[in-house]
Design a protein around this motif. Sequence first.
Motif, PDB file in Angstrom:
ATOM      1  N   VAL A   8       0.821  -1.204   0.000  1.00 23.37           N
ATOM      2  CA  VAL A   8       0.000   0.000   0.000  1.00 23.37           C
ATOM      3  C   VAL A   8       0.862   1.265   0.000  1.00 23.37           C
ATOM      4  O   VAL A   8       1.687   1.473   0.901  1.00 23.37           O
ATOM      5  N   PHE A   9       0.653   2.115  -0.996  1.00 20.49           N
ATOM      6  CA  PHE A   9       1.144   3.498  -0.989  1.00 20.49           C
ATOM      7  C   PHE A   9      -0.058   4.377  -0.678  1.00 20.49           C
ATOM      8  O   PHE A   9      -1.051   4.371  -1.419  1.00 20.49           O
ATOM      9  N   ASP A  10       0.009   5.125   0.425  1.00 18.07           N
ATOM     10  CA  ASP A  10      -1.184   5.836   0.894  1.00 18.07           C
ATOM     11  C   ASP A  10      -1.367   7.219   0.305  1.00 18.07           C
ATOM     12  O   ASP A  10      -2.335   7.914   0.614  1.00 18.07           O
ATOM     13  N   GLY A  11      -0.436   7.669  -0.557  1.00 18.96           N
ATOM     14  CA  GLY A  11      -0.549   8.981  -1.169  1.00 18.96           C
ATOM     15  C   GLY A  11       0.112  10.088  -0.375  1.00 18.96           C
ATOM     16  O   GLY A  11       0.219  11.218  -0.867  1.00 18.96           O
ATOM     17  N   ARG A  53       1.001  -7.056  -5.194  1.00 15.40           N
ATOM     18  CA  ARG A  53       1.091  -5.915  -6.110  1.00 15.40           C
ATOM     19  C   ARG A  53       0.936  -4.586  -5.364  1.00 15.40           C
ATOM     20  O   ARG A  53       0.550  -4.522  -4.218  1.00 15.40           O
ATOM     21  N   PHE A  54       1.195  -3.506  -6.088  1.00 19.11           N
ATOM     22  CA  PHE A  54       1.246  -2.140  -5.570  1.00 19.11           C
ATOM     23  C   PHE A  54      -0.148  -1.529  -5.644  1.00 19.11           C
ATOM     24  O   PHE A  54      -0.732  -1.391  -6.726  1.00 19.11           O
ATOM     25  N   LEU A  55      -0.709  -1.154  -4.491  1.00 18.80           N
ATOM     26  CA  LEU A  55      -2.027  -0.525  -4.435  1.00 18.80           C
ATOM     27  C   LEU A  55      -1.861   0.941  -4.046  1.00 18.80           C
ATOM     28  O   LEU A  55      -1.203   1.256  -3.055  1.00 18.80           O
ATOM     29  N   MET A  56      -2.471   1.823  -4.812  1.00 17.54           N
ATOM     30  CA  MET A  56      -2.315   3.264  -4.591  1.00 17.54           C
ATOM     31  C   MET A  56      -3.658   3.969  -4.778  1.00 17.54           C
ATOM     32  O   MET A  56      -4.598   3.404  -5.336  1.00 17.54           O
ATOM     33  N   ILE A 383      -6.099   2.006  -7.305  1.00 17.80           N
ATOM     34  CA  ILE A 383      -5.541   1.342  -8.484  1.00 17.80           C
ATOM     35  C   ILE A 383      -4.561   0.276  -8.018  1.00 17.80           C
ATOM     36  O   ILE A 383      -3.704   0.543  -7.163  1.00 17.80           O
ATOM     37  N   LEU A 384      -4.663  -0.905  -8.597  1.00 17.85           N
ATOM     38  CA  LEU A 384      -3.698  -1.977  -8.355  1.00 17.85           C
ATOM     39  C   LEU A 384      -2.767  -2.048  -9.565  1.00 17.85           C
ATOM     40  O   LEU A 384      -3.220  -2.271 -10.689  1.00 17.85           O
TER      41      LEU A 384
END
Length: 417
Positions: A8-11, A53-56, A383-384
């Motif tokens: 998770v990238f939280d922004g 995967r990367f979730l943003m 978005i994944l």
Amino acid sequence: MIIRNVRVFDGINDATQDNADVLIEGTHIVAVSSSPVAGDASDGVIEIDGKGRFLMPGLSDAHVHLMGNANTMVDFLQGPTGSLYGNTIAEAKRMLLRGFTTVRDMGGDTAPIKGLIDRGTFEGPRIFPSQAMISQTSGHADFSFVYDVPEEFGGKPARTEDIHFTRIADGVPRVLAAVREQLRQGASQIKLTLGGGAASMYDPLATLQYTPDEITAAVEAASDYGTYVATHVYTPAGISRAIDAGVRSIEHGHLADEATIRRIGETETWLSMQPFAEDDHHYPDPVRAGKNAEICHGTEQVYEWAKQYGVKTAWGTDLLLEPQSAARQSVMAARLSEFYSNVDALKMLTSGNAALFELAGERNTYRGGKIGVLAEGAWADVILVEGDPIADLSLIADPDVNFKLIVKNGQVVKNTL
């Protein structure tokens, strides 16, 4: 919905949270957990395995023209009105499928389209509409023909005014009426054009447009509704006039000098920039092509000064009147890596832009959740990504391939897992 086993990238933060589960209930994120979240498919829970995967958060664009992206100048001047809106609705869905879940529209009749999207009739991003761009006669948003008589002298409004893409207003009373007209039609913020531009026919870049009294009147009328004015302007003189009048967001600013950028930072004015390259727009007219080249050449230096002086900088595209180029939006987002670290670019594309959108105050109809962040209480716009955009921002330039899952408002709009 539970999206399991994601990074998770939280922004907001540089660091990511690995092996996380994200729980979505209805339209909001209700938990981001490092422990497995309980869920039962028999209760209607949708489970998606992110497999690391990367979730943003969903991407945002602070300067779009949805109607302008979707239609040509010939469409505006000669096309059926229904086609203009149909093309715009179709482009809104394409924009969402590029991962842009929120946009600020800086000129065009998008409030009705926003309403249809918000009600679920059509798919598209959240929209902060400005409605018609307000311009003086012979200003950047004057799309009348050179032989047309100005309305001030008894002439008829141009076609672009009839379809609420532009509004020509000269003098304080007409500027006040124009601002109030856009607010009546659903504008979140107001867009004024205060200087020349590449796409316009009558105004060299150095022109100063609108007097201080006219700009101040617009700012006061917007402020009375709890919102702000954003201004198209490139030059130091135009930017200074805008700041003096209380404008909160400078759109473009590519020809600013160092002292002007420093002042933007000192006054906590926003700089809504676009990382233009000359081939983003195509101008067969050598005069407009020359203006475009001059604008593009200022990009790198202005970004450097903006970082040096701590300017609040947003990102946008300003693609216009060339529907075949609309997909360059994703390429321009990835281009931010030429000027910022990848993680700082991702912050700008998510929570950074969202902070600018919040200046709309109560005109912001999405106040029921946070935009641009992946956290408890935020809107469920995520978005994944296949791969790591923090390591390689170019991944977001190809959303068709690299965006495996797009969720907006808690609804899956794309899933290719």
